[in-house]
Write an enzyme that holds these catalytic residues in place. Structure first.
Site, PDB file in Angstrom:
ATOM      1  N   HIS A 326      -5.848-122.275 -21.316  1.00 16.98           N
ATOM      2  CA  HIS A 326      -6.299-123.599 -20.883  1.00 16.98           C
ATOM      3  C   HIS A 326      -7.578-123.538 -20.058  1.00 16.98           C
ATOM      4  CE1 HIS A 326      -2.261-124.770 -22.124  1.00 16.98           C
ATOM      5  NE2 HIS A 326      -2.736-125.984 -22.232  1.00 16.98           N
ATOM      6  N   GLY A 327      -7.834-122.422 -19.436  1.00 16.95           N
ATOM      7  CA  GLY A 327      -9.055-122.331 -18.639  1.00 16.95           C
ATOM      8  C   GLY A 327      -9.127-120.999 -17.922  1.00 16.95           C
TER       9      GLY A 327
END
Lengths: 509, 384
Positions: A326-327
């Site tokens: 996600h990041g």
């Protein structure tokens, strides 16, 4: 170009549909797919044309690799597949994780990293996963001579290019090969517009409306000594709702847009906040990512086949990687770990039969409450700019930074003073009963109302239907005047919100 | 057969959409929440959406009213200065003050007013902070709007949820965050009610001062861009033969103390010298008499008004914003032909020749104010 922008709804989409229809009439289905692939590349290039060569280069290289893998089938050498995986993950890693990795390594050795993060090509996390699944699909000998045109469209199809759902080759490619007598049958248009309208409503009317209660707290935690308890609860609950209505709204739009062109994409959401366990939550939230991680990471690692210890390690590792997907940040990694640990607790509790010992209603309420609490604690980590902020916010949620209420509450409920609750007037976002009613109403809607897939079940069957929970509803969408009014109202409200453009949260991942 | 149902559904959906959007447009035209049109089909007592769409509403009102006299400035001008004052000989007069405006926005709206009508009279209430670095144009400021027809404004004003909810607020007579009169000034009664709701004048003063003191680091120089914009404003007035009068805002003495405690007192004096020199230079360059520039800041019976603990002050809402009672005195002075005030006095006409005498008189008055009001000044918040 966002789905909820005027340029998309009133220029790109009509032109894409017009060109698709004309190409089909004049040159046949294959020309129509070519047009759609070209339109999708334009859609992608609208944000940043400089990333188009990267996308097309990646697609071409993967297609060539896939052809080799396909020709050799199950007998093909592993190095070809390994090379493909390295190229795809290397590209993702370079753009998404290099800065994070370098700055952390530098910090480990007491050095300062001065490099700047690279601009992340939009949707790289999604198109990387699409291409990996295709390579594995070919390696398994399942591909049946997919043309470059179909492969290009499979990867770049604009409804799913930027933020998913993550589509498996077998879910989409056969649909492209299916012969058609005509395009845009009325049923595709009515179902497609219904899903698009409901998605727009969720995103533009609901998610964007609660978004105003999120940033002032999450982005300015350090501007105040601590966030007051009710401010923290409003921000965290608002984000919990914003993220769901935003991302599931986007997914509904993607499904609806694809359906207009006669393609059914897999479902990505199935009322996740109805979940009564973390295991159940991951069957309902970002379903295509969960199943990707399960099939291509968890199971190859051994899954649950190599004993309880190995299964626990696998679970936590997979969720950790899912978090980082996600990041590139420790908050995402910690969010993944948190869910990994929650899954372990969930499995242990199931094995011990803890919930089964409770009467049905209290058991259900307790299961749902604990699951929802775990999820919103996770979202606090997920949304916070750093771990310190998340820690401070979680402390505020549980009253560890003091318990504050509006002065009027203390006058009406004097016992609050005796348990250490103090009066507070300088709220950041807490707005009193109306705001609380709005949040409660939206939560009830997310928990009690049927989802779009349930409502449209009679007319829309996603390719991953078999893996979805078996929950039906009496609310069944029909091409009837009553539903036309409902959908027209949802679409009207959404279009009236067009002036307030905001990006989809999942574009950044 | 099924295809027919789906086809009919699409048709019904399209008709429903057109009908509902049409209803929204009609409602927004009728209530006219942003004053896009000169007349309302359904007149309402007030326009509660004015403050949230201030730059749009005021641009539209300038188009409709075509004022020949305008008040320019920020929220201080909006709150304290009345276009109904007898000094405005040119009519109609309109309060074109813009809350939280940068000098560039003020200039743009002045030019816009001049393009819409023959503006004969104008006054600019000068705000020291507008000359400091930093700040951005308000999000609702639009160059396009001031240059001609803005389709976006009409689209958002007729066919948006903001406009629809604004129309409902207007027709239901709901109170906006701030309330405005048709002449562009803020509604004094609503401003007073806000002070009362805060617990009285002293609380309102302290709340404003606390915000001021925590606003961040104090600038050490004037903003070059703002300085150029000031010159441009003078040029616009000269080009359109506008009788422009300039006034340094009559902030409360407590405000001057805050400037001092933030280390900005010297810069404030420098600023006065600079604007005076610029006004004189412009007069020399244009070979015409200088625009009158009067200083209403300082220490006098108005600006040192004691702040009542309960109730309202006569001349101030808080240390920065003054009431129309003081605004009227300012305008009396600005438009009067009486003998010029002495240096340091309320409404002294500044000139480079008398600048030192003026600043010295203010410094001496400040010493007296310190001696006499030591107890009151002790309650002022400290910079953070």
């Amino acid at each position: 170009m966002l789905f909820n922008s005027g340029i998309f709804l009133f220029a790109f989409l009509p032109l894409a549909m017009l060109g698709f229809g004309l190409a089909f009439r004049w040159r046949g289905l294959e020309a129509a797919w070519t047009w759609l692939a070209a339109a999708s590349v334009v859609f992608y290039g609208w944000w940043n044309p400089t990333h188009v060569p990267l996308l097309l280069g990646s697609v071409t290289l993967n297609y060539l690799l896939a052809r080799r893998l396909s020709h050799q089938g199950a007998q093909s050498s592993n190095w070809l597949l390994v090379a493909g995986v390295i190229i795809n993950l290397g590209l993702l890693g370079w753009f998404k994780y290099w800065h994070f990795f370098a700055s952390n390594v530098a910090a480990l050795f007491g050095q300062e990293w001065h490099g700047q993060p690279l601009e992340l090509p939009l949707g790289i996390s999604f198109f990387t996963f699409h291409q990996l699944t295709y390579l594995l699909h070919c390696r398994a000998g399942k591909d049946q001579g997919t043309s470059f045109r179909h492969y290009l469209l499979y990867v770049t199809f604009f409804p799913q290019l930027i933020a998913g759902p993550i589509v498996r080759p077998h879910e989409m490619l056969p649909q492209l090969k299916r012969p058609r007598e005509r395009v845009f049958p009325w049923s595709d248009l009515s179902v497609g517009f219904t899903l698009l309208s409901l998605g727009l409503f969720k995103k533009m009317v609901v998610a964007d409306s609660v978004a105003v209660w999120v940033s002032p707290v999450f982005d300015h935690v350090h501007d105040v000594s601590h966030v007051a308890m009710l401010d923290a609860w409003v921000a965290v609950l608002a984000y919990t709702l914003q993220l769901y209505f935003d991302f599931s709204g986007y997914s509904d739009m993607a499904l609806g847009l694809a359906r207009m062109f006669g393609v059914d994409l897999p479902a990505n959401f199935f009322s996740p906040y109805k979940a009564q366990s973390i295991v159940d939550f991951w069957r309902r939230w970002h379903i295509t990512l969960s199943s990707f991680l399960r099939d291509y990471l968890y199971i190859p690692l051994g899954g649950s086949r190599k004993g309880p210890l190995r299964r626990s390690v696998n679970l936590v590792l997979v969720m950790f990687i899912g978090g980082l997907w996600h990041g590139a940040g420790w908050t995402f990694a910690l969010w993944g770990l948190w869910h990994g640990v929650c899954l372990l607790i969930n499995h242990a509790s199931t094995q011990a039969g803890l919930m089964q010992r409770l009467p049905r209603l209290p058991g259900t309420v307790l299961s749902w409450s604990l699951t929802f609490l775990a999820v919103i604690m996770g979202w606090t980590l997920f949304r916070s700019p750093n771990i310190a902020t998340a820690g401070s916010l979680i402390q505020s949620l549980f009253g560890l930074n003091g318990m504050q209420v509006p002065p009027g509450w203390l006058e009406k409920l004097p016992f609050l003073s005796k348990i250490g609750v103090t009066a507070h007037a300088d709220w950041q976002i807490f707005g009193g009963p109306v705001q609380m009613a709005v949040l409660a109403g939206l939560l009830v809607a997310a928990v009690a109302l049927p989802n779009t897939l349930q409502i449209t079940r009679a007319f829309f069957t996603p390719p991953n239907q078999a893996g979805l929970p078996e929950e039906s509803t009496r609310w069944q969408w029909m091409p009837s005047p009553r539903w036309a009014v409902v959908i027209a109202a949802a679409l009207t409200l959404s279009l009236l919100h067009l002036g307030r453009i905001s990006e989809f949260l999942y574009f950044q991942f | 057969m099924e295809a027919a149902f789906h086809r009919r559904f699409i048709l019904q959906l399209a008709l429903g959409l057109i009908a509902l959007l049409g209803l929204a447009v009609l409602l927004n035209r009728a209530a006219n929440p942003y004053c896009l049109f000169a007349t309302d089909w359904l007149p309402a007592k007030s326009k509660p959406e004015t403050f949230t769409h201030l730059r749009l509403v005021k641009a539209m009102q300038v188009r409709h009213v075509k004022p020949q006299a305008v008040i320019l400035g920020s929220s201080r001008a909006e709150t304290g200065l009345s276009p109904e004052h007898a000094g405005w000989k040119a009519r109609p007069a309109y309060n074109l003050g813009l809350s939280d405006a940068r000098l560039y926005e003020i200039k743009s709206y002045f030019e816009f007013a001049c393009s819409q009508a023959q503006v004969k009279q104008a006054m600019l209430l000068l705000d020291f902070t507008a000359f400091l670095p930093g700040g951005r144009n308000s999000p609702d400021f639009s160059e396009e709007r001031l240059q001609g027809f803005s389709a976006e404004d009409y689209l958002l004003g007729l066919c948006s949820w903001d406009a629809t909810s604004g129309s409902l607020n207007t027709l239901l007579g709901r109170q906006g965050e701030k309330s405005y009169l048709a002449n562009g000034s803020r509604d004094v009664s609503v401003e007073n009610a806000r002070v009362k709701a805060k617990g009285g004048a002293l609380r309102a003063f302290l709340a404003y001062e606390k915000r001021f003191m925590t606003a961040g680091t104090a600038p050490t120089h004037l903003d070059e861009e703002a300085q150029q914009v000031f010159r441009d404003i003078l040029a616009v007035a000269r080009r359109h033969s506008v009788d422009l009068r300039l006034a340094v805002a009559p902030v409360h003495a407590r405000y001057l103390e805050m400037l001092d405690r933030c280390g900005q007192a010297a810069l404030f004096e420098e600023w006065k010298k600079w604007i005076t020199a610029e006004v004189e230079k412009e007069a020399v360059d244009s070979k015409q008499s200088a625009f009158p520039l009067l200083d209403f800041s300082g220490y006098n019976e108005f600006t040192t008004e004691p702040v009542p603990e309960k109730g309202l002050a006569t001349y101030y809402l808080e240390s920065s914003h003054f009431t129309q009672a003081l605004g009227d005195k300012l305008l009396d002075r600005l438009f009067s032909d009486e003998a010029p005030a002495t240096p340091g006095a309320f409404g002294f006409r500044m000139s480079s020749a008398q600048m030192e005498a003026h600043l010295t008189a203010i410094r001496e008055a400040r010493e007296r104010y310190h001696r006499e009001r030591a107890e009151e000044l002790a309650s002022l918040p400290q910079p953070q």
